[in-house]
Scaffold this active site. Structure first.
Site, short mmCIF file in Angstrom:
data_model
loop_
_atom_site.label_atom_id
_atom_site.label_comp_id
_atom_site.label_asym_id
_atom_site.label_seq_id
_atom_site.Cartn_x
_atom_site.Cartn_y
_atom_site.Cartn_z
N SER A 71 0.84 -1.20 0.00
CA SER A 71 0.00 0.00 0.00
C SER A 71 0.87 1.25 0.00
CB SER A 71 -0.92 0.02 1.23
OG SER A 71 -0.15 0.09 2.43
N TYR A 105 9.63 8.41 16.54
CA TYR A 105 9.55 8.41 15.08
C TYR A 105 10.69 9.23 14.46
CZ TYR A 105 7.49 8.80 10.41
OH TYR A 105 7.28 8.75 9.04
#
Length: 252
Positions: A15, A158
């Site tokens: 995806s 992150y």
């Protein structure tokens, strides 16, 4: 380096950025192995593009080795390797519920940074053993983020994981140059991915308004176009390209 006729492997390929990249490589004539934790998605996309789909956790040495072996048997050693697998997650170091669990930080680092390194090291080994062109046997393209440069509040894990990917680009390129392997990195801004598609339209519009210009979300095909450029330009090595429409993330 030519894409046509070359074996390629894309992680996180079921995806988003990975799927757009797999489709682009297939259109250009590559034989693509799509790997993703989502086995059904990987297999479906592989059928669409005439490639091979595999369920792979990029943090597993055994599964990544196996994926490269399967790809090599089907199409030859992948000489184009694009790392798109990764996870998000936002958590404050000290929030309303107390201190951030160390396991949350470790998970993001393990998937995004260690997973990328795991695929890169195995890809480099496999490519180094081939008899490819002396000028460029292969290219490895990793995915960072603009958060590597201006991470927002709640993005400590992150930003650290993506900052590590940015920092690996040059030393990896320097080391692997003796094998005629190039290493480059793309640092995307705010792109239209399944994660963002799940947000309400108003939230997506609000994000788009923070982008300098063009004032819209990035499209996965634009990421794939950058991959194509990185593959085909042999003189591009050890580089990190921000793909963000001149956006600079605010603190929050």
């Amino acid at each position: 380096m030519k894409i046509e006729g070359t074996s390629a492997l894309v992680t996180g390929g079921a995806s988003g950025l990975g799927a757009a990249t797999a489709r682009m490589l297939a259109r250009e004539g590559a034989k693509v192995t799509v790997v993703d934790r989502n086995e059904g998605g990987a297999i479906d996309l592989a059928k669409e593009i005439g490639g091979h789909g595999l369920a792979v956790d990029v943090t597993s040495s055994e599964l990544v080795w196996a994926a490269f072996n399967v790809a090599s048997e089907a199409f030859g050693v992948p000489r184009i390797v694009v790392n798109c697998a990764g996870i998000g997650g936002a958590s404050r170091i000290v929030g309303r519920d107390g201190v951030m669990p160390l396991s949350d930080f470790e998970k993001v680092i393990r998937v995004n940074l260690i997973g990328t390194f795991n695929v890169m090291r195995i890809a480099a080994h496999q490519i180094s053993l081939t008899d490819g062109p002396t000028g460029c046997k292969g290219v490895i393209i990793n995915t960072a983020s603009v958060a590597a440069f201006e991470g927002q509040i709640g993005q400590a894990a992150y930003a650290a994981s993506k900052g590590g990917i940015v920092s690996m680009a040059l030393p990896a390129a320097r080391e692997l140059a003796r094998f005629a392997i190039r290493v480059n990195t793309i640092a995307p801004g705010i792109f239209r991915t399944p994660l963002l598609d799940g947000l309400p339209e108003e939230a997506q519009d609000a994000l788009a308004r923070t982008i300098t210009g063009p004032v819209r979300l990035g499209e996965p095909e634009e990421y794939a176009h950058t991959v194509k450029y990185m593959v085909e330009n042999d003189y591009l090595n050890g580089e990190v390209i921000r793909l963000d429409a001149a956006t600079r993330l605010p603190p929050k």
